[in-house]
Design a protein around this motif. Sequence first.
Motif, PDB file in Angstrom:
ATOM      1  N   ALA A 154      73.353  71.946  24.704  1.00  0.00           N
ATOM      2  CA  ALA A 154      74.402  72.716  25.292  1.00  0.00           C
ATOM      3  C   ALA A 154      75.232  73.338  24.310  1.00  0.00           C
ATOM      4  N   GLN A 155      75.905  72.313  23.432  1.00  0.00           N
ATOM      5  CA  GLN A 155      76.899  72.673  22.355  1.00  0.00           C
ATOM      6  C   GLN A 155      76.309  73.587  21.301  1.00  0.00           C
ATOM      7  N   THR A 156      74.934  73.095  20.890  1.00  0.00           N
ATOM      8  CA  THR A 156      74.255  73.859  19.833  1.00  0.00           C
ATOM      9  C   THR A 156      73.979  75.339  20.076  1.00  0.00           C
ATOM     10  N   LYS A 160      78.278  78.915  16.946  1.00  0.00           N
ATOM     11  CA  LYS A 160      78.161  80.030  15.885  1.00  0.00           C
ATOM     12  C   LYS A 160      77.093  78.901  14.459  1.00  0.00           C
ATOM     13  N   TRP A 161      77.308  77.662  14.470  1.00  0.00           N
ATOM     14  CA  TRP A 161      76.676  77.103  13.338  1.00  0.00           C
ATOM     15  C   TRP A 161      74.842  77.267  13.745  1.00  0.00           C
ATOM     16  N   LYS A 162      74.788  77.286  14.676  1.00  0.00           N
ATOM     17  CA  LYS A 162      72.982  77.472  15.065  1.00  0.00           C
ATOM     18  C   LYS A 162      72.711  78.805  14.162  1.00  0.00           C
ATOM     19  N   ALA A 176      72.054  68.525  14.282  1.00  0.00           N
ATOM     20  CA  ALA A 176      72.660  67.133  13.666  1.00  0.00           C
ATOM     21  C   ALA A 176      74.227  67.446  13.407  1.00  0.00           C
ATOM     22  N   PHE A 177      74.387  68.690  12.945  1.00  0.00           N
ATOM     23  CA  PHE A 177      75.896  68.838  12.875  1.00  0.00           C
ATOM     24  C   PHE A 177      76.524  68.819  14.105  1.00  0.00           C
ATOM     25  N   THR A 178      76.147  69.282  15.239  1.00  0.00           N
ATOM     26  CA  THR A 178      76.615  69.338  16.490  1.00  0.00           C
ATOM     27  C   THR A 178      77.022  68.185  17.068  1.00  0.00           C
ATOM     28  N   ALA A 179      75.915  66.931  16.708  1.00  0.00           N
ATOM     29  CA  ALA A 179      75.854  65.847  17.293  1.00  0.00           C
ATOM     30  C   ALA A 179      77.320  65.034  17.073  1.00  0.00           C
ATOM     31  N   PHE A 180      77.845  65.365  15.667  1.00  0.00           N
ATOM     32  CA  PHE A 180      79.243  64.523  15.303  1.00  0.00           C
ATOM     33  C   PHE A 180      80.401  64.943  16.274  1.00  0.00           C
TER      34      PHE A 180
END
Length: 308
Positions: A154-156, A160-162, A176-180
């Motif tokens: 959901a966050q990904t 905007k990082w996606k 991976a970036f969103t996971a943290f």
Amino acid sequence: MPNFYVIHNPHAGNGEHTAVTNNIRNMPNVIEWFDTEYPDHAIYLAKNLAKTLVDAEAVVLVIGGDGTLNETLNGLLQIQRHQYLPIAYIPIGTGNDFARACHIGSSDEVINRLQQIVKPKMINVGKIIGEAPHQTTQYFVNNMGMGFDAAVVAQTNHSKWKTYFNKLHFGAMSYAFTAFSTFFNQNSFPVTITNGEEYYHLHQVFLATIVNQPYFGGLAILPQADLFEEQLDMIVVEKMSFIHFLTLFIGLKKDGRHLKDQKVHHFTLQKGAQIHVHDIQPGQLDGEELGNGSFIFTTTLQTYPFWI
């Protein structure tokens, strides 16, 4: 030679795949082309194809990501047919986990191979028969998850990082970036698993994911999982410290050593296994958001023909 009926998601992978779509449009055996215009549109398009197609050589060619593939599969399976319409797939999405599990390769390789395949392969797909939050039957090719992985999806999807990572052709890195950032907002929850004659109740679950193949967001969460093996597995991870989580995350690249951790539980699910999440949690199906709910469902398997 098959006749291809195309379901194309023009927004998949940031929409930068004009060369791929132009090559496919020029194929002489592309009969019809449909662009998706809104969420779940692929379900509607696939359902209509399943209702109306009488072409004995028909193959539904999906051009998109794992979510578009999932919607197409679910649409096709909503209609009873004497013979299933095979699915072909060209991956242009963010994670492309199904393509990774099938060793599909680049888009150019897929286009060349599509003309050489003579018959479909039967692949196992997961089937969820839900009681809550909705009474519904849904299918997945990759995984169905509740808790942390669904929160990451959901966050990904709304980050905007996606878009940024897709432009760099590192789409899977966005997960991976969103996971943290998601880790600190994920609360624990209780889960009950009735698996044949075995019964498990875990009190402080962090992640509960049913898997049909090894990957989630490009990471091998269960390296031994196999799309062609008649088996669903479940990974349940209990709440842990951030340092513990970081250590496990790094271990995902090291041949499944995370599965030996005392906070990680692996279940081989029997057909008809029942799962109950006793709390309101986000859910995801092949990277598509299911919304929040206290999930109760039964799992099983069935096969479907794929032109890969």
